[in-house]
Design an enzyme around this catalytic site. Sequence first.
Site, PDB file in Angstrom:
ATOM      1  N   PRO A   1       3.870   4.214   3.678  1.00  0.00           N
ATOM      2  CG  PRO A   1       5.665   3.750   2.269  1.00  0.00           C
ATOM      3  CD  PRO A   1       4.232   4.154   2.270  1.00  0.00           C
TER       4      PRO A   1
ATOM      5  CD  GLU B   1       9.321   7.065  -5.160  1.00  0.00           C
ATOM      6  OE1 GLU B   1       9.798   7.250  -4.023  1.00  0.00           O
ATOM      7  OE2 GLU B   1       9.312   5.957  -5.726  1.00  0.00           O
TER       8      GLU B   1
ATOM      9  NE  ARG C   1     -11.493 -10.475  12.600  1.00  0.00           N
ATOM     10  CZ  ARG C   1     -11.209 -10.426  13.894  1.00  0.00           C
ATOM     11  NH1 ARG C   1     -10.762  -9.302  14.431  1.00  0.00           N
ATOM     12  NH2 ARG C   1     -11.359 -11.473  14.665  1.00  0.00           N
TER      13      ARG C   1
ATOM     14  CG  ASP D   1      -9.372 -11.616  17.609  1.00  0.00           C
ATOM     15  OD1 ASP D   1      -9.563 -12.808  17.399  1.00  0.00           O
ATOM     16  OD2 ASP D   1      -9.967 -10.688  17.044  1.00  0.00           O
TER      17      ASP D   1
HETATM   18 CL1  6GU Z   1       0.042   1.973   3.919  1.00  0.00          CL
HETATM   19  N1  6GU Z   1       1.524   1.976   1.732  1.00  0.00           N
HETATM   20  C1  6GU Z   1       2.596   1.605   1.028  1.00  0.00           C
HETATM   21  N2  6GU Z   1       2.746   2.021  -0.228  1.00  0.00           N
HETATM   22  N3  6GU Z   1       3.538   0.816   1.508  1.00  0.00           N
HETATM   23  C2  6GU Z   1       3.374   0.399   2.762  1.00  0.00           C
HETATM   24  C3  6GU Z   1       2.289   0.747   3.552  1.00  0.00           C
HETATM   25  C4  6GU Z   1       1.362   1.546   2.996  1.00  0.00           C
HETATM   26  N4  6GU Z   1       2.417   0.175   4.761  1.00  0.00           N
HETATM   27  C5  6GU Z   1       3.546  -0.492   4.712  1.00  0.00           C
HETATM   28  N5  6GU Z   1       4.139  -0.363   3.522  1.00  0.00           N
END
Ligand code: 6GU
Length: 276
Positions: free
Chosen positions: A94, A121, A163, A178
């Site tokens: 994230p 984590e 895809r 798209d």
């Molecule tokens: Cl790539 N990993 C995690 N654990 N949470 C996320 C993410 C990735 N992308 C958004 N939230």
Amino acid sequence: MRIDIITIFPDYFAPLGVSLIGKAAARGDITFGVHDLRDWAHDVHRTVDDTPFGGGPGMVMKPEPWGDALDAVRALGAVPEAAGGSGLLVIPTPAGVPFTQQHAARYAAEPWLIFACGRYEGIDGRVADDARSRMRVEEVSIGDYVLAGGEPAVLVMTEAICRLLPGVLGNAESAADDSFGFGRLESGGPMAGLVEGPSYTRPRLWRGREVPPILLSGDHAAIARWRRDSALRRTARNRPDLVARLAAGVPEPLDRRDREVLSEAGFPVDSEDVAH
Ligand code: 6GU
């Protein structure tokens, strides 16, 4: 293309055998290697995590299993140096750069991708630094929310990438049309920078609702214009962030009709900003 995935949940990737991706794999257009990180654990309990230095909640993935796993997967030598060199390591987190359709197109042109799925984590920070000294490494996020691990993000990215491979999508043109219009490596196309409007099929009349008559007119230029109008309206409604980019002429300058539609949708676009 080859895709290797390192994870503590290999079963999570059963969906890669299904649908479009499953068929591409069966044809040999994509080869998947799913590897259990615990195969490279150093103790009888197959431990892959530990408490964070400096304190704080949660667990951090230990560097030794990751270092060994990445060495082993890289040594598979899946792609000869001559055919594109070492793989690209993608670490879902994230805290990464937002994954977009441009990433999907760029990754689809790579001969070899390696995904490292972290849990808890995250992975000890030295793992990415060490990998960077041997190969290209990118940290990517699929959106501004937190998942328990990288596995679902890798399924999402794999679908977006696969895809776009030649022969995977039934109709090659549908990628260019798209939402975002970045389906092909060359950006552009009729929907560049927009989300798509709705589509319609038979019956012409359903629950008292007619299909927009222009779609039955056979006038292809008028249909293309109507579809662009409809895409602009939906973009205005759902994605004001994209309208701001469009107004600045990104990725392509707006025409007079585009500005008229956006202005009717409540987004007056300064014509001074637009190339003529
Ligand atoms: Cl790539 N990993 C995690 N654990 N949470 C996320 C993410 C990735 N992308 C958004 N939230």
